[in-house]
Design a protein around this motif. Structure first.
Motif, PDB file in Angstrom:
ATOM      1  N   PRO A   3     -23.726 -10.477  19.019  1.00  0.00           N
ATOM      2  CA  PRO A   3     -22.388  -9.656  19.321  1.00  0.00           C
ATOM      3  C   PRO A   3     -22.794  -8.545  20.119  1.00  0.00           C
ATOM      4  O   PRO A   3     -21.877  -8.060  20.743  1.00  0.00           O
ATOM      5  N   ALA A  61     -43.486  -2.553  18.375  1.00  0.00           N
ATOM      6  CA  ALA A  61     -44.082  -3.663  19.179  1.00  0.00           C
ATOM      7  C   ALA A  61     -45.632  -3.737  19.117  1.00  0.00           C
ATOM      8  O   ALA A  61     -46.293  -3.849  20.146  1.00  0.00           O
ATOM      9  N   SER A  62     -46.019  -4.016  18.001  1.00  0.00           N
ATOM     10  CA  SER A  62     -47.551  -4.028  17.850  1.00  0.00           C
ATOM     11  C   SER A  62     -47.807  -5.357  17.187  1.00  0.00           C
ATOM     12  O   SER A  62     -47.156  -5.903  16.474  1.00  0.00           O
ATOM     13  N   ASP A  71     -20.513 -12.956  20.622  1.00  0.00           N
ATOM     14  CA  ASP A  71     -19.578 -12.803  19.313  1.00  0.00           C
ATOM     15  C   ASP A  71     -20.518 -12.739  18.055  1.00  0.00           C
ATOM     16  O   ASP A  71     -21.885 -13.150  18.413  1.00  0.00           O
ATOM     17  N   SER A  93     -38.400  -1.402  17.791  1.00  0.00           N
ATOM     18  CA  SER A  93     -39.768  -1.938  16.884  1.00  0.00           C
ATOM     19  C   SER A  93     -41.071  -0.938  17.545  1.00  0.00           C
ATOM     20  O   SER A  93     -40.667  -0.630  18.393  1.00  0.00           O
ATOM     21  N   ALA A 125     -30.621  -3.623  17.475  1.00  0.00           N
ATOM     22  CA  ALA A 125     -31.500  -4.790  17.020  1.00  0.00           C
ATOM     23  C   ALA A 125     -32.922  -4.253  16.568  1.00  0.00           C
ATOM     24  O   ALA A 125     -33.502  -3.158  17.411  1.00  0.00           O
ATOM     25  N   LEU A 168     -29.318  -7.961   9.001  1.00  0.00           N
ATOM     26  CA  LEU A 168     -28.088  -8.597   8.686  1.00  0.00           C
ATOM     27  C   LEU A 168     -28.027  -9.894   8.287  1.00  0.00           C
ATOM     28  O   LEU A 168     -27.080 -10.679   7.947  1.00  0.00           O
ATOM     29  N   HIS A 180     -33.927  -0.843  11.658  1.00  0.00           N
ATOM     30  CA  HIS A 180     -34.133  -1.436  10.309  1.00  0.00           C
ATOM     31  C   HIS A 180     -35.075  -2.393  10.231  1.00  0.00           C
ATOM     32  O   HIS A 180     -35.066  -3.261  11.054  1.00  0.00           O
ATOM     33  N   TYR A 181     -35.718  -2.300   9.279  1.00  0.00           N
ATOM     34  CA  TYR A 181     -36.616  -3.358   8.994  1.00  0.00           C
ATOM     35  C   TYR A 181     -35.709  -4.571   8.008  1.00  0.00           C
ATOM     36  O   TYR A 181     -34.682  -4.346   7.268  1.00  0.00           O
ATOM     37  N   ALA A 208     -30.674 -16.115  12.020  1.00  0.00           N
ATOM     38  CA  ALA A 208     -31.590 -15.426  12.679  1.00  0.00           C
ATOM     39  C   ALA A 208     -31.183 -13.894  12.886  1.00  0.00           C
ATOM     40  O   ALA A 208     -31.293 -13.537  13.836  1.00  0.00           O
ATOM     41  N   GLY A 256     -31.723 -11.809  18.776  1.00  0.00           N
ATOM     42  CA  GLY A 256     -33.061 -10.950  18.814  1.00  0.00           C
ATOM     43  C   GLY A 256     -33.998 -11.830  19.391  1.00  0.00           C
ATOM     44  O   GLY A 256     -33.884 -13.015  19.663  1.00  0.00           O
ATOM     45  N   ILE A 257     -35.305 -11.529  19.010  1.00  0.00           N
ATOM     46  CA  ILE A 257     -36.380 -12.207  19.737  1.00  0.00           C
ATOM     47  C   ILE A 257     -36.691 -13.430  18.859  1.00  0.00           C
ATOM     48  O   ILE A 257     -36.987 -14.488  19.403  1.00  0.00           O
ATOM     49  N   ILE A 258     -36.144 -13.368  17.478  1.00  0.00           N
ATOM     50  CA  ILE A 258     -36.175 -14.682  16.725  1.00  0.00           C
ATOM     51  C   ILE A 258     -35.272 -15.682  17.258  1.00  0.00           C
ATOM     52  O   ILE A 258     -35.684 -17.007  17.450  1.00  0.00           O
ATOM     53  N   GLY A 299     -31.729 -11.041  11.524  1.00  0.00           N
ATOM     54  CA  GLY A 299     -32.421  -9.892  11.295  1.00  0.00           C
ATOM     55  C   GLY A 299     -31.987  -9.267  10.027  1.00  0.00           C
ATOM     56  O   GLY A 299     -31.543  -9.725   8.848  1.00  0.00           O
TER      57      GLY A 299
HETATM   58  C1  LIG Z   1     -39.152   1.019  13.304  1.00  0.00           C
HETATM   59  C2  LIG Z   1     -39.699  -0.416  13.373  1.00  0.00           C
HETATM   60  C3  LIG Z   1     -40.886  -0.517  13.840  1.00  0.00           C
HETATM   61  C4  LIG Z   1     -41.449  -2.118  13.907  1.00  0.00           C
HETATM   62  N1  LIG Z   1     -42.559  -2.136  14.226  1.00  0.00           N
HETATM   63  C5  LIG Z   1     -43.163  -3.529  14.236  1.00  0.00           C
HETATM   64  C6  LIG Z   1     -44.166  -3.784  15.065  1.00  0.00           C
HETATM   65  O1  LIG Z   1     -45.125  -3.147  15.385  1.00  0.00           O
HETATM   66  N2  LIG Z   1     -44.596  -5.151  15.129  1.00  0.00           N
HETATM   67  C7  LIG Z   1     -43.526  -6.232  14.788  1.00  0.00           C
HETATM   68  O2  LIG Z   1     -43.961  -7.472  14.829  1.00  0.00           O
HETATM   69  N3  LIG Z   1     -42.777  -6.060  14.122  1.00  0.00           N
HETATM   70  C8  LIG Z   1     -42.187  -4.680  13.948  1.00  0.00           C
HETATM   71  N4  LIG Z   1     -40.825  -4.330  13.519  1.00  0.00           N
HETATM   72  C9  LIG Z   1     -40.200  -5.462  12.833  1.00  0.00           C
HETATM   73  C10 LIG Z   1     -39.525  -6.513  13.998  1.00  0.00           C
HETATM   74  O3  LIG Z   1     -38.801  -5.496  14.877  1.00  0.00           O
HETATM   75  C11 LIG Z   1     -38.570  -7.484  13.350  1.00  0.00           C
HETATM   76  O4  LIG Z   1     -39.138  -8.128  12.274  1.00  0.00           O
HETATM   77  C12 LIG Z   1     -37.947  -8.184  14.580  1.00  0.00           C
HETATM   78  O5  LIG Z   1     -37.487  -7.610  15.355  1.00  0.00           O
HETATM   79  C13 LIG Z   1     -37.014  -9.182  13.965  1.00  0.00           C
HETATM   80  O6  LIG Z   1     -36.219  -9.920  14.916  1.00  0.00           O
HETATM   81  P1  LIG Z   1     -34.968 -10.638  14.840  1.00  0.00           P
HETATM   82  O7  LIG Z   1     -34.636 -11.301  15.947  1.00  0.00           O
HETATM   83  O8  LIG Z   1     -34.872 -11.454  13.504  1.00  0.00           O
HETATM   84  O9  LIG Z   1     -34.024  -9.294  14.474  1.00  0.00           O
HETATM   85  P2  LIG Z   1     -33.030  -8.410  15.691  1.00  0.00           P
HETATM   86  O10 LIG Z   1     -33.924  -8.067  16.638  1.00  0.00           O
HETATM   87  O11 LIG Z   1     -32.395  -7.305  14.637  1.00  0.00           O
HETATM   88  O12 LIG Z   1     -31.978  -9.538  15.996  1.00  0.00           O
HETATM   89  C14 LIG Z   1     -30.932 -10.024  15.090  1.00  0.00           C
HETATM   90  C15 LIG Z   1     -29.892  -9.971  15.860  1.00  0.00           C
HETATM   91  O13 LIG Z   1     -28.631 -10.671  14.996  1.00  0.00           O
HETATM   92  C16 LIG Z   1     -27.319  -9.987  15.624  1.00  0.00           C
HETATM   93  N5  LIG Z   1     -26.709 -10.392  14.330  1.00  0.00           N
HETATM   94  C17 LIG Z   1     -26.430  -9.622  13.251  1.00  0.00           C
HETATM   95  N6  LIG Z   1     -25.326 -10.008  12.580  1.00  0.00           N
HETATM   96  C18 LIG Z   1     -24.665 -11.131  13.341  1.00  0.00           C
HETATM   97  C19 LIG Z   1     -23.859 -11.823  13.035  1.00  0.00           C
HETATM   98  N7  LIG Z   1     -23.117 -11.919  11.749  1.00  0.00           N
HETATM   99  N8  LIG Z   1     -23.377 -12.778  13.880  1.00  0.00           N
HETATM  100  C20 LIG Z   1     -24.309 -12.739  14.866  1.00  0.00           C
HETATM  101  N9  LIG Z   1     -25.156 -12.140  15.413  1.00  0.00           N
HETATM  102  C21 LIG Z   1     -25.646 -11.282  14.503  1.00  0.00           C
HETATM  103  C22 LIG Z   1     -27.909  -8.512  15.863  1.00  0.00           C
HETATM  104  O14 LIG Z   1     -26.954  -8.192  16.645  1.00  0.00           O
HETATM  105  C23 LIG Z   1     -29.337  -8.905  16.344  1.00  0.00           C
HETATM  106  O15 LIG Z   1     -29.237  -8.597  17.709  1.00  0.00           O
HETATM  107  C24 LIG Z   1     -40.487  -3.357  13.350  1.00  0.00           C
HETATM  108  C25 LIG Z   1     -39.129  -2.811  12.879  1.00  0.00           C
HETATM  109  C26 LIG Z   1     -38.685  -1.426  13.138  1.00  0.00           C
HETATM  110  C27 LIG Z   1     -37.376  -1.302  12.523  1.00  0.00           C
END
Ligand SMILES: Cc1cc2nc3c(=O)[nH]c(=O)nc-3n(C[C@H](O)[C@H](O)[C@H](O)COP(=O)(O)OP(=O)(O)OC[C@H]3O[C@@H](n4cnc5c(N)ncnc54)[C@H](O)[C@@H]3O)c2cc1C
Length: 393
Positions: free
Chosen positions: A41, A55-56, A179, A53, A48, A214, A317-318, A210, A17-19, A212
């Motif tokens: 995966p 996106a703010s 994967d 999100s 994701a 999960l 999901h948060y 990273a 994801g973005i992180i 998220g």
């Molecule tokens: C409705 C909603 C509104 C939101 N609004 C905002 C906002 O306005 N501003 C803001 O800053 N944030 C907002 N957020 C929070 C924000 O979306 C998350 O904090 C952020 O996207 C986290 O990024 P990430 O890369 O950690 O997670 P994700 O984008 O979920 O990426 C994590 C990735 O890990 C992968 N993964 C999971 N398990 C495994 C595994 N076993 N092996 C390999 N990969 C795996 C998943 O497929 C996923 O693609 C919001 C969230 C939601 C749900």
């Protein structure tokens, strides 16, 4: 063991994801030359959080490190074309956040405002008359105090940001492998490899969690527990006869929020605590929340919303940190080559540039340089010393 990476060390990032994508990007930007593999995966990112999100971005937090991460984030978003790719278009709108408060909340909010300003955030305090004059569509009868981000706050296209970060990582010779991590192997206090759903086994010198929402599950594969759980949040898309020109992201004192989106608006509110349980695979929008809770609250605040028409809804999901609603960043205590970059509890997109840069700095240089992220280390959980973030929605 070494606390910084050697130039040819191999790094596996679990979650693209973005992180995850920005961690890979910054590792390359800071000169890392060894193999960097991101495990993701689902290249469609259907579930994701980044893609689902709101996106703010806001600087109005109660915890200093979150304000610093937001200020870093807005700088990144403003320069995204130069930093990631010249074709990137994230449609950044800096219309600010307008956050309303009653008398009871005014004192802590003023304290937070002073801290935000001291760190360079451009936040204005407004009394009800000033709010009414500037936003005549708003009912301010029960409002004592408001804060408004004049610059540095607003919204953008998180999907476009993610695609651009992914592309920037690929262009920097990062491998994104379709994967999932299923298990890890360890030797002493080191994680040595990850076993994937495909049965491929990747050896590496460093790992970043990273994943998220999960990421709690991923840590559990190592027998370590972090208090991160997937909590469902629904976003509602609606049309209403309100002039959206210049409209900020509005946070009502009830916790309800709304902002312009396309030719309509989006909005949401946290579910009641009794309805806020681990979401697992549940992505069904929480429809009752709109009619029973959100709409009445928004219509009380913006009377023109009585005529609102609901268009659609989605749920994501948060990655909720149940301990203190703040991110967990940096090395694990027991397994120092296993890093966390997770737990942002609703603010992970806006903080992704600062977090990813910090993780890359911590790995490359053995210390944070841009922003001190040690307040977000996992040690606070082990010591039972929460870093509470009260400004959560
Ligand atoms: C409705 C909603 C509104 C939101 N609004 C905002 C906002 O306005 N501003 C803001 O800053 N944030 C907002 N957020 C929070 C924000 O979306 C998350 O904090 C952020 O996207 C986290 O990024 P990430 O890369 O950690 O997670 P994700 O984008 O979920 O990426 C994590 C990735 O890990 C992968 N993964 C999971 N398990 C495994 C595994 N076993 N092996 C390999 N990969 C795996 C998943 O497929 C996923 O693609 C919001 C969230 C939601 C749900």
């Amino acid at each position: 063991m070494a606390t910084t990476i050697a130039d040819n060390d191999r790094i596996v990032i679990v979650g693209g994801g973005i992180i995850g994508c920005l961690c890979a990007y910054y590792l390359r930007e800071l000169g890392h030359r060894g193999a960097v593999t991101v495990l993701e995966p689902d290249p469609t990112y259907r579930f994701a959080s980044t893609a689902l999100s709101a996106a703010s971005i806001r600087a109005q937090f109660a915890t200093p490190v979150n304000v610093e991460l937001s200020l870093f984030g807005i700088g990144f978003l403003r320069s995204v074309r130069e930093l990631l790719h010249p074709e990137t278009d994230i449609g950044l709108v800096e219309n600010g956040y307008l956050i309303l408060a009653d008398e009871a909340a005014a004192a802590p909010r003023r304290q937070a405002l002073a801290m935000q300003r001291s760190l360079g955030a451009d936040i204005e305090e407004m009394d009800p008359a000033a709010v009414r004059a500037r936003f005549p569509w708003l009912n301010v009868d029960d409002i004592a105090f408001a804060t408004f981000g004049r610059t540095g706050e607003g919204w953008f296209d998180a999907w476009a940001l993610l695609q651009s970060a992914r592309r920037a990582a690929l262009e920097r010779n990062v491998t994104i492998k379709t994967d999932a991590a299923e298990a890890f192997e360890t030797r002493g206090d080191r994680v040595t490899s990850v076993v994937c759903a495909s049965h491929d086994r990747l050896e590496a010198d460093w790992f970043i969690n990273a994943a998220g929402a999960l990421s709690g599950q991923v840590s559990a594969m190592l027998g370590t527990s972090i208090p991160i759980a997937p909590r469902k949040r629904t976003v509602f898309h609606f049309k209403a006869p309100v002039d959206a020109a210049g409209m900020p992201m509005l946070f009502d004192r009830s916790g309800a929020w709304m902002r312009p989106e396309g030719d309509g608006f989006i909005g949401g509110i946290q579910p009641h605590i009794d309805d806020d349980f681990d979401a697992h695979d549940d992505f069904e929008p929480h429809h009752e929340l709109f009619h029973e809770t959100l709409w009445p609250l928004l219509a009380q605040r913006v009377p023109a919303l009585e005529e609102l028409r609901l268009l659609s809804a989605w749920a994501g999901h948060y990655e909720m940190n149940l301990f203190d609603h703040n991110g967990i960043v940096g090395p694990s205590t027991d397994l120092p080559n296993f890093f966390y970059a997770t737990g942002f509890s609703g603010h992970g997109v806006m903080h992704s540039p600062g977090v990813a840069r910090g993780v890359a700095e911590r790995l490359r240089f053995g210390a944070y340089r841009s922003i001190d992220l040690t307040p977000l280390s996992v040690g606070r959980i082990e010591r039972n010393e929460p870093l509470p973030e009260s400004a959560i929605y």
